[in-house]
Design a protein around this motif. Structure first.
Motif, short mmCIF file in Angstrom:
data_model
loop_
_atom_site.label_atom_id
_atom_site.label_comp_id
_atom_site.label_asym_id
_atom_site.label_seq_id
_atom_site.Cartn_x
_atom_site.Cartn_y
_atom_site.Cartn_z
N LEU A 35 51.61 49.50 36.56
CA LEU A 35 50.57 48.94 37.21
C LEU A 35 50.52 49.89 38.45
O LEU A 35 51.44 49.94 39.29
CB LEU A 35 51.01 47.79 37.79
CG LEU A 35 49.95 47.02 38.29
CD1 LEU A 35 48.81 46.58 37.51
CD2 LEU A 35 50.41 45.62 38.91
N GLY A 77 48.53 42.51 32.33
CA GLY A 77 47.22 43.26 32.60
C GLY A 77 46.11 42.26 33.06
O GLY A 77 45.16 42.41 33.07
N VAL A 80 44.90 42.98 36.43
CA VAL A 80 43.90 44.26 36.25
C VAL A 80 42.60 43.60 35.89
O VAL A 80 41.55 43.94 36.29
CB VAL A 80 44.19 45.26 35.22
CG1 VAL A 80 43.28 46.53 35.01
CG2 VAL A 80 45.67 45.76 35.62
N GLN A 90 46.49 49.95 35.01
CA GLN A 90 47.48 50.44 34.22
C GLN A 90 47.37 51.73 33.47
O GLN A 90 46.51 51.98 32.84
CB GLN A 90 47.75 49.18 33.04
CG GLN A 90 48.43 48.17 33.56
CD GLN A 90 48.86 47.09 32.59
OE1 GLN A 90 47.88 46.65 31.77
NE2 GLN A 90 49.85 46.57 32.50
#
Lengths: 121, 358, 152, 121
Positions: A35, A77, A80, A90
């Motif tokens: 990340l 994720g 994100v 990522q």
């Protein structure tokens, strides 16, 4: 007994082993790896910290700090997808093994660009 | 030597996970077995108090790494029913595809470990080699090899394009070939038959009494499969539960082996019928009320009880996993067999201890 | 010391034996660790052998969170391993407790109980990352065995 | 949305469960929900031909009758509830005495308190 044809076939077919450290394989597009936060785009809104299932992100607006605990991150994720400015991403590269505890602290100033990564024991 | 107690586990070469059994044996025959737990217990149901209901999706995925997708699926389906959300058709079919990929990799993993428990290491290696293709499909489609994290309330997070579905089909053809090549070894090999036939026999009546689920129940003549409930898109696909009659380790092996073919077939059907459209619908509001959601995991029925009060946090989340239901049957399967067969019988229930203890 | 000691020490460095202990992980990291041993990743080409007995092991791979009960098992396994020994913690749970670190029966990462030399992040950690971790552990193992030789 | 369940008293529990067993129901599990600080609510789930039926039992004290004598498989879940909620099942065989997962008397049952972020530790 019935294993013999399979074994013979393996003997004369191509090697199944991926020669990992010698020639690493290209990862698939969209693999969930490390990340990263682009400090220039980050506005310290704190959405990532609120949505993180593992609660490994801390946003301190007053100090202008974005903190990330890579050792508690589960690489799902979710942050994100939640990020409104697209500053989080990522990479398609896994986080490497390390010998010491680390913690990522990014200095974010919404206007100017100054950043620093430091490892803490 | 009446009643020597042999501790089995928690760290044991055949067990990838720490399960402890106190085996009381006489000569070489087991006369009673008492399981002991607690080595993997985390108490994650309690996390529902400090993680909100959306964050809990990632938490319940980590109940078990082998069937993580179906844990999240059951949880999301429960919440969708509570909140009155209908996931779009494409999402339902994609959920089937990922569920069946999980079943494939779990059964291949189990067949491998089972072969290893019998001392048949070349079979273990071969099966795991085939399994890597499934892991590749998982990674290419969902971004992670084991824990897919594809479910959200109201749909799925990732989509497949036509290139990917075509690639999945061609990879599946290879997997199919690999499995078929192994089929004769798994089902007809002298060694395998010797180690598994007539071991750990459970009758259909006993299995029902002990509340067994999944392949355990189907291997002794009870055709029960939660996929028949028609959740996700299973109602639109054509399949019948695999049933065997004998109820011994060999029958369980046959059921799981046949389910490999069934899963491949289901994925092909789902890809063939994959509708176009959205992959998720936006979900607003918070859940309220209580519900029981069920789904079929590789190891059997999984049950989620969700109680919500309209707030951010759930009141109660209860997870009943398949191995939790299958373990009591061990107390009747193990007595009467030889000590050397304990690993085989133990593995034949496909134990997943991290599921059991959560 | 003697020639035999030197030989043993070289052999241990060239072919380290692993002990894998699942300390309460969700199985994700375990199956990835097992996948390392199978044909596609095959760590045996580096001379690494997976053993079940802590007394034969040089490197301890630990996956998963530590809880109150398996803490004792982990300490016992660690103590039974011969010196020098290296511990590799795998996965978010092994490093810090991961997503479960606030659960009621979780103590935290492996390093709260035994000293950890190499950390492999990931949830679950990929087989490649685990291989990297083992390679790092080997370096550490070399340092440790050298240090031990000088100490004598 | 609530689950439709037959309410029963703890005195009738064993009879009701035995009746369900007569009908050929498979025992699925027991769910325990801490109602208030004092009481708890138990939900017994049974399955028959893919349809679930439930029994709901409100417990005011700490003592619950065990259904181990009817469905032997219930020992695991009843021990788990003892561990988590600090309840006591009478007639439970084998009784782990709160050591199934936890360390017996030394560790407090985690679900004991009222639920919600305020009650959680």
């Amino acid at each position: 007994m019935f294993m013999i044809p399979v074994v013979l076939k393996n003997l004369f077919s191509r090697c199944a082993t991926r020669p990992y450290p010698q020639s690493p394989r290209q990862l698939f597009v969209g693999s969930r790896g490390q990340l990263v936060n682009d400090v220039e785009k980050c506005i310290l809104c704190g959405t990532c910290a609120r949505t993180c299932p593992s609660q490994c992100l801390t946003v301190r607006r007053k100090e202008g700090l974005w903190e990330y605990e890579p050792f508690a991150c589960v690489f799902c994720g979710v942050c994100v997808e939640a990020c409104p400015t697209g500053s989080l991403a990522q990479l398609s590269q896994w986080r490497p093994a390390v010998r010491e505890r680390e913690r990522v602290v990014l200095k974010v100033e919404v206007k100017s660009q100054e950043s620093g990564v430091k490892s803490e024991k | 030597m009446a009643g020597t107690v042999i501790p089995f586990g928690p760290q044991h070469p055949v067990l990838p996970e720490p399960l402890h059994l106190n085996l009381k044996i006489e000569d070489e025959i087991v006369i009673s077995a008492t399981p002991a737990f607690g080595y993997v217990h985390r108490g994650l149901e309690k996390l529902a108090d400090i993680r909100d209901f959306r964050q809990m999706i990632q938490v319940v995925e980590r109940v078990c790494g082998i069937c993580s997708m179906i844990h999240a699926l059951t949880y999301c389906q429960g919440l969708e029913a509570l909140m009155g959300v209908e996931p779009p058709p494409r999402a339902r079919f994609l959920r089937v595809i990922w569920s069946e990929l999980h079943r494939l990799h779990s059964h291949l993993l189990w067949l491998g470990l089972f072969a290893d428990a019998m001392g048949f290491e070349s079979l273990f290696m071969q099966l795991w080699k085939v399994r890597e293709r499934i892991m590749d499909i998982n990674e290419a489609t969902a971004g992670n090899r084991v824990i897919l994290s594809v479910n959200v309330i109201g749909g799925v997070r990732r989509d497949l394009d036509t290139g990917q579905t075509g690639w999945i089909l061609s990879e599946l053809a290879e997997v199919d070939k690999g499995i078929k090549a192994m089929g004769r070894t798994i089902l007809h090999d002298y060694t395998v038959q010797k180690r598994t036939r007539g071991k750990g026999v459970l009758s259909g009546k006993q299995a029902m009494e002990f509340g067994c689920v999944g392949p355990m129940l189907r291997s002794c003549g009870v055709a029960q499969d939660m996929r028949l409930l028609g959740y996700a898109a299973y109602c639109e696909l054509d399949f019948a539960p695999v049933v065997e009659q004998d109820g011994d380790c060999y029958a369980r092996c046959r059921v799981r082996f046949a389910e490999l073919g069934q899963s491949i077939d289901l994925i092909r059907q789902a890809i063939g019928k994959l509708p176009t459209g959205d992959i998720s619908v936006p979900v607003k509001g918070r859940p309220e009320g209580e519900i029981v959601a069920r789904a079929e995991q590789p190891r059997g029925e999984c049950l989620y009880y969700i109680k919500a009060n309209g707030g951010k946090f759930l009141d109660r989340l209860r997870i009943r996993t398949p191995t939790f239901a299958n373990i009591p049957a061990l107390t009747v399967m193990l007595p009467g067999i030889e000590l050397a067969d304990v690993p085989v019988v133990l593995l034949s229930i496909d134990p997943c201890i991290s599921c059991t203890e959560r | 010391m003697g020639l035999i000691d030197k030989l043993i020490s070289t052999a241990r460095r060239r072919s380290p034996w692993l002990l894998h202990f699942d300390c309460g992980s969700c199985n994700g990291c375990d199956i990835e660790t097992l996948a390392c041993l199978t044909p596609v990743y095959d760590v045996e080409r580096f001379g690494v052998v997976n053993v079940g007995n802590p007394k034969h092991a040089d490197i301890l791979l630990v996956t998963g969170t530590v809880n109150l009960r398996n803490r004792e098992v982990l300490t016992v396994l660690f103590e039974q391993m011969p010196e020098p020994k290296v511990v590799v913690a795998i996965g978010a749970c092994g490093l810090s407790g991961g997503i479960f670190r606030e659960a009621p029966n979780v103590v935290g990462g492996v390093d709260k109980v035994i000293p950890v030399d190499v950390y492999v992040p990931g949830c679950p950690a990929r087989p490649e990352a685990i291989i990297d971790g083992v390679v790092l552990a080997l370096e550490k193992f070399r340092e440790k065995s050298k240090g031990k030789g000088e100490g004598k | 949305m609530t689950i439709t369940a037959d309410r029963i008293e703890s005195g009738e529990l064993c009879r009701a469960v035995a009746a369900l067993k007569e009908q050929g129901c498979r025992f699925v599990t027991i769910t325990c929900v801490r109602a208030d600080s004092a009481g708890a609510e138990m939900l017994y789930h049974f399955d028959r031909e893919l349809s679930l039926s439930h029994l709901r039992l409100t417990v005011s004290g700490d003592e619950v009758p065990s259904i181990c004598g009817i469905y032997a498989a219930a020992f695991l879940v009843e021990n788990e509830i003892q561990d988590h909620f600090g309840l006591c099942f009478s007639g439970l065989i084998p009784d782990y005495r709160r050591t199934l997962y936890l360390q017996g008397e030394d560790s407090p049952p985690p679900f004991r308190g009222p639920s919600g972020p305020a009650g959680g530790q």
